[in-house]
Design a protein around this motif. Structure first.
Motif, short mmCIF file in Angstrom:
data_model
loop_
_atom_site.label_atom_id
_atom_site.label_comp_id
_atom_site.label_asym_id
_atom_site.label_seq_id
_atom_site.Cartn_x
_atom_site.Cartn_y
_atom_site.Cartn_z
N VAL A 265 0.86 -1.19 0.00
CA VAL A 265 0.00 0.00 0.00
C VAL A 265 0.89 1.24 0.00
O VAL A 265 1.73 1.41 0.88
N HIS A 266 0.68 2.10 -0.98
CA HIS A 266 1.54 3.28 -1.18
C HIS A 266 0.71 4.54 -0.97
O HIS A 266 -0.29 4.76 -1.65
N TRP A 267 1.14 5.39 -0.04
CA TRP A 267 0.39 6.58 0.37
C TRP A 267 1.03 7.82 -0.24
O TRP A 267 2.20 8.12 0.01
N LEU A 268 0.25 8.60 -0.98
CA LEU A 268 0.82 9.77 -1.63
C LEU A 268 0.26 11.09 -1.11
O LEU A 268 0.81 12.14 -1.41
N GLY A 269 -0.83 11.07 -0.37
CA GLY A 269 -1.46 12.33 0.03
C GLY A 269 -2.01 13.06 -1.19
O GLY A 269 -2.28 12.46 -2.23
N PHE A 270 -2.18 14.38 -1.06
CA PHE A 270 -2.71 15.16 -2.18
C PHE A 270 -1.62 15.38 -3.23
O PHE A 270 -0.48 15.68 -2.90
N ARG A 271 -1.99 15.22 -4.48
CA ARG A 271 -1.05 15.42 -5.59
C ARG A 271 -1.73 16.21 -6.71
O ARG A 271 -2.95 16.17 -6.86
N GLN A 272 -0.92 16.89 -7.50
CA GLN A 272 -1.43 17.64 -8.65
C GLN A 272 -1.30 16.86 -9.96
O GLN A 272 -1.98 17.16 -10.94
N ASP A 273 -0.41 15.85 -9.97
CA ASP A 273 -0.12 15.12 -11.21
C ASP A 273 -1.04 13.91 -11.39
O ASP A 273 -0.59 12.79 -11.64
N ILE A 274 -2.34 14.14 -11.28
CA ILE A 274 -3.32 13.05 -11.34
C ILE A 274 -3.27 12.28 -12.66
O ILE A 274 -3.27 11.04 -12.66
N PRO A 275 -3.24 12.96 -13.83
CA PRO A 275 -3.20 12.19 -15.08
C PRO A 275 -2.03 11.21 -15.15
O PRO A 275 -2.19 10.06 -15.54
N ALA A 276 -0.83 11.65 -14.75
CA ALA A 276 0.34 10.78 -14.79
C ALA A 276 0.20 9.63 -13.80
O ALA A 276 0.53 8.48 -14.11
#
Length: 382
Positions: A265-276
């Motif tokens: 399980v990999h946790w990223l929090g909020f990100r802007q690069d959603i398409p990638a």
């Protein structure tokens, strides 16, 4: 056609689905319109980056303390609502209409109408159900809509049906789906092996992504339970708790730390690069435990050319034709979610056909130009 001058009003400044929708419309009408926020936050920054004129009229703590699930607590904020209503009424004199983007923003806009403000359009992004909205708040919202709204724009037919079930007038309704910038996804290369390496995810393991704030009703725990039975599958969780849901986040961390899931399980929090990030996944899960008003993540998955699995209920059935443009499963059923993931990973021809059909639908039905045209039709005559 003369472009409408619109005063957009929003209470919250966090980036939920309704606020992302507001960004699109405010950007489309930026040359003739303005946004008023009743709280400061990241939404103001994003609007300014898009060249949208924005002003903050700060609301009091009493209004912030009112929850949609509360009842008579709403009366504590009546003075602040009255003050803000007067301000919006005065400001709206230079505009053709007020677009209220959430419930508190609509209440303020309805009060503005009492003071001679411009006609009001309520953009309803939520299903008015008892498990989210108190009876008092539903009654107040629908009554004000029947009395003061010139239109009620809903993000799905399911949202509109719930409005009518609460006593709302059918003739006020217009359905306008959320819009998406398709080019953002087309510009991203389908091969995201480098991004996977950066995230520490093996290239040869299936990756299921979930893109949502961490909340019980969004159902991240359902996905984790489902993946227990798929030892090769990794999970990407993009999003974080927005409204004090630290207890649920801790529960998820505990589930992920168990031996059957540890390291997957990999946790990223909020990100802007959603398409990638979506294109780095092999499938996208949408596991809401309650009816979803729309389901932005599903359309984003379709634009990213990734198979989407979503729970039935609400607006998801207006986005996914089961087995044709995605897979629909009942809510709260980890076992069926496991089977759906197995189907996607094992039947490549089926998955490829489904992804292609979903991409074509998303490009035509949910593009920004298509949705703006529907919005123009919805506000015609006001």
């Amino acid at each position: 056609m003369i472009e409408k001058r619109i005063l957009f009003v929003s209470y919250t400044a966090v980036l939920g689905g309704g606020e992302l929708c507001l960004l699109d419309f405010a950007h489309a009408y930026r040359d003739s319109s303005e946004v008023v926020l009743l709280t400061d936050g990241v939404l103001k920054t994003r609007l300014e980056e898009l060249g949208v004129k924005v002003e903050v009229l700060p609301s009091s703590r009493s209004l912030a303390d009112v929850k949609v699930s509360s009842g008579l607590a709403s009366w504590k904020s009546i003075g602040d609502l009255w003050r803000l209503g007067r301000q919006i009424a005065q400001k709206s004199q230079d505009f053709d209409l007020i677009h209220a983007n959430n419930q508190k923003g609509f209440v303020v806009s309805a009060i503005a109408r009492l003071f001679g403000g411009a006609p009001v359009v309520w953009h309803l992004h939520d299903i008015l159900t008892a498990n989210i909205f108190s009876p008092t708040n539903r009654k107040i919202a629908v009554t004000l809509a029947n009395w003061f709204a010139s239109r009620v724009i809903v993000n799905s037919q399911a949202t509109g049906d719930a409005f009518i079930a609460c006593g709302g007038k059918r003739q006020l309704l217009r359905t306008v789906y959320n819009g998406f910038d398709c080019a953002k996804f087309d510009r991203i290369n389908d091969r995201q092996a480098t991004l996977r390496e950066e995230l520490g995810i093996p290239r040869d393991r299936p990756l299921v992504g979930m893109f949502s704030r961490l909340s019980y009703w969004k159902g991240q725990h359902i996905l984790l339970e489902a993946v227990r039975e798929l030892p090769d599958v990794h999970v990407l969780l993009v999003g974080d708790a927005l409204f004090g849901e630290a207890e649920y986040t801790e529960k998820l961390k505990n589930i992920a730390a168990q031996p059957s899931l540890k390291g997957r399980v990999h946790w990223l929090g909020f990100r802007q690069d959603i398409p990638a990030l979506m294109k780095a996944c092999d499938a996208i899960a949408h596991c809401s435990t309650a009816p979803e008003p729309f389901g932005r993540v599903i359309v984003e998955a379709q634009l990213a050319k990734r198979p989407a699995i979503a729970t039935m209920g609400g607006g998801t059935g207006e986005i996914i034709d089961d087995g044709v443009t995605g897979l629909l499963i009942p809510p709260n059923d980890p076992h069926l979610l496991t089977k759906a993931m197995q189907k996607i990973f094992s039947d490549r021809e089926f998955t490829k056909a489904m992804v292609e059909a979903a991409y074509i639908q998303a490009q035509t039905k949910f593009s920004i130009p298509s949705v703006c045209q529907a919005f123009e039709m919805a506000i015609t005559g006001i």
